[in-house]
Design a protein around this motif. Sequence first.
Motif: not given
Length: 899
Positions: A536-543, A699-718
């Motif tokens: 997960e930490q490595l993926l955070s850096l990649i993202r 900071e290198y491994f900050a949470a890889p949160t997608p940070h969605p904006t606008g209108v997002v489907s609840s199915v996709d969001f969960v």
Amino acid sequence: MTNGLVYLDLFSGTGGFALGLQQAGIPVSKHYFSEIDKHAIANYQYHFKHAIYAGSIEQIKKIQQPDLVTFGFPCQDLSISGNRAGLEGKRSGLFFEAMRIIREYKPRVFIFENVTGLFTSNQGKDFEVVLETVAHLGLYECQWQLLNSGWFLPQHRQRVYFVGILRSQPRCTVFPFRESDAVFESITQRTEKTFQEKIGANSLPVKYFSYDNLGRGKFSQNGKVYNPMVKAPTLTLGGDIKIFLPEGIRKLTPLEYERLQGFPDNWTQFGLYGNEVKKIPMTYRYDLCGNAVSVPVVREVMNRLKPLLVDSTTNYTIVEGISEKEMVLYGLDEKKEKKEKFVPEIFIRYKSDEEKPRTKVTQSRDAADFLRGLFQPDTIEVQEEFMVLYLNRLGEIKGYYRHTKGSLTGVMVDLKHILAGAVKSLSSSIIVSHNHPSGNENPSDGDRALTQKLLQAADIFDIKVLDHIILTKENYFSFADQGMMERTKKTGDNIAMETKNERYSANRPEEVSLISKDVEFIKKVLNLNKKEKTPEQLLSLIRSMQRAIEQKQIRKSSPYAKEIQKLQEALIGFYNQHKGKSKFVITLDNLTMDILNKIIGSQTVYPSIKYIKQYIGLQGKEVDREKVKSLMKNIVNAIIKKSIPASDPYLTKLKEILKKLKVHLDERKKVVSVSVAELQGLQGIVNSCEGINGLNEQEYFAAPTPHPTGVVSSVDFVKMEFEGQGFKGKWATFIGDPCKGFTAMVFGKPKFGKSYLCIDFAGYLSRNHGKVLYVAKEEELDATLQMKLKDKSVAHPDLFVSDLLPEDLCAYQFVFLDSVTKLKLSPEQLSQLEKTNPGVSFIYVFQVRKDGMFKGRNDFQHDVDIVIEVPERGKAVQYGRFNQGGELNIFETKNEQDV
């Protein structure tokens, strides 16, 4: 799993190297040996029944690649008692056959031993041949030392021990052995140590008198009779060593030879001839011991190599030489399968001390001081010697090369060898040097001509010749300081001469206001090296790297865009391979480390930033007048000495700070006051210049949160993944699983247990989630705080305590402020603290009044993620964003596990 080394023992004799390896506890999975003497072969097979005979050294063709090769090639042509034919001799010349084996099989480590004559044979040229032969392999970093068996055994026996370690392996310091090492006894004990205790066999007497009245038995290698009450001389072939006894003179027995070499009793008594065990004739037993290495010396050498040999063979599954647990990013411009890198000439050197950081050269004095340490004090006035320093782009010395030795009045110089070392070692610049035994430091016409020739040749390879330094015993002469280093930089039809300091300053990194984003990410990748991380930490850096590319923070036109692309591809490939594992270790190879270090060293923020940060750190605090004066003095000195040059864009800002600090002193204020507008302006400068120095591992491994904006489907969001801390046990029940960089407030009346609760929480975080700083302004660093740490049993290497808030918090993932009230921090200041330390989690502790209220409470209850109240003694109640609330008994004695 690999259970041990693949080991090859050349010129194996009676197995001194193999026995030392065995006594050091280093496991061997496959064991080869090579020897031509039939009695030595028989004795070796008798003791090492699973060893495979590989034939004579010339016959070794196809064996499994060894991890370790040891040998003591024949010394007869090198010994002072031999014919001194040197390496051209038929027997000692077998050294080259051993090096053929090394070149062909490339073992991770090789060790050889030989007589001191190796240093003096052919006036020292034979040892130079040894070094050149190893250097031409282009694979090994080497170290050596003259060791005396008398440090371990009562036998005066000096031998050269030489160790080569494959450059792709971790560094391992073997030499020097010192008087202070635990393997040695005290000087007094060693002086009194005799070989009396080592002699005596069967019915032979054990106790003897000292000297007789004729003085026979004095210690001398050239004598024939020796006294058992002193150290034995170097054991020779044929058993010629005789000792004086009251009842007469006799030879030492084979058993005594064995003991004086550190072998078990009767080690050489039997041999396995075919399938039959037979006694070895006594004459040959003397030869086996006389030719052998001293076992305790080998054992100690092996002990020092053990972390490298054992850790690399028993803890990992080896696939093509690379651990499945580890990631190796090979050279950015090399094919992945190519593992041997550049020339090791500059790395072949005697290591006189522990591993040290690289020396940086910014002026001729730095280079002269370093070079003087390479010359022998007793030869600098006797013999000319030519040295070369190889430097990287930062002006750091990568290594040195002892090029040639000459006579009292001259030395030969070969420019091809000098520049070959620079090209193969990827050096950006070189400094050449030689000594003048006469004491005259002024250059000769020949010195000037050589310098011009070297400048012209180096220009072809784009290698900068920084200086030519002439050393005498007391002084030195610098061509660069005297403006005598030309370069092919033309202005019109004229060749521009460089100023005194221009050549050295050319190696300094570029000073910038803002470190570029590509350099920031390269710094992050470097910080992965040899660190244990989760997928997960490595993926955070990649993202985060991908977001920087998508947001055009890294463009195709960025200076290091290609390197970023290759690193990202390597990281993605590694993540896909290991994402099912819980943790792994990432390792960068040496060439990649060198390339990336050059890149991050190419930029640095302006030196004024350090002082601006210190000034910001004083804001709002009661500061001792001497601390303010010290800061002012440092700024003034930096300006006067031009470490902050006139070109620094923030020099004017520093002068304004000096005026404000002077006003502060004149008005005798206790608290340093900075207006909000000024503070924001200064903070903006610091933030824009933080770059690679202001980042922290969290900071290198900050949470890889997608940070969605606008209108997002609840199915996709969960389905989206939001990374948490991974809390477990009672803390998960009490708080939930907060995101990284969370904030929390703890409040309650005095003596209810707030500090106990926070110390317990800090201990859990340090054991499981990262480095923690506990700022104990309330209690300070006294016996009360110590008692609480002991009561909760939370002391840990990753838990740090302080009675003040440091200016730089980048080393920590969690910071406790106990209390905000005592630290006199306003809500605005706390918000600013969070902004300047992204990724750091803050836990604020507040004292309340008798009515349960305190200033700023309402603001913080809305702003923080977690609110913990201590409404009564020993009870904590939590209500926040990460669960529906929980309760905790602060003083519970049950030691609940973290998982």
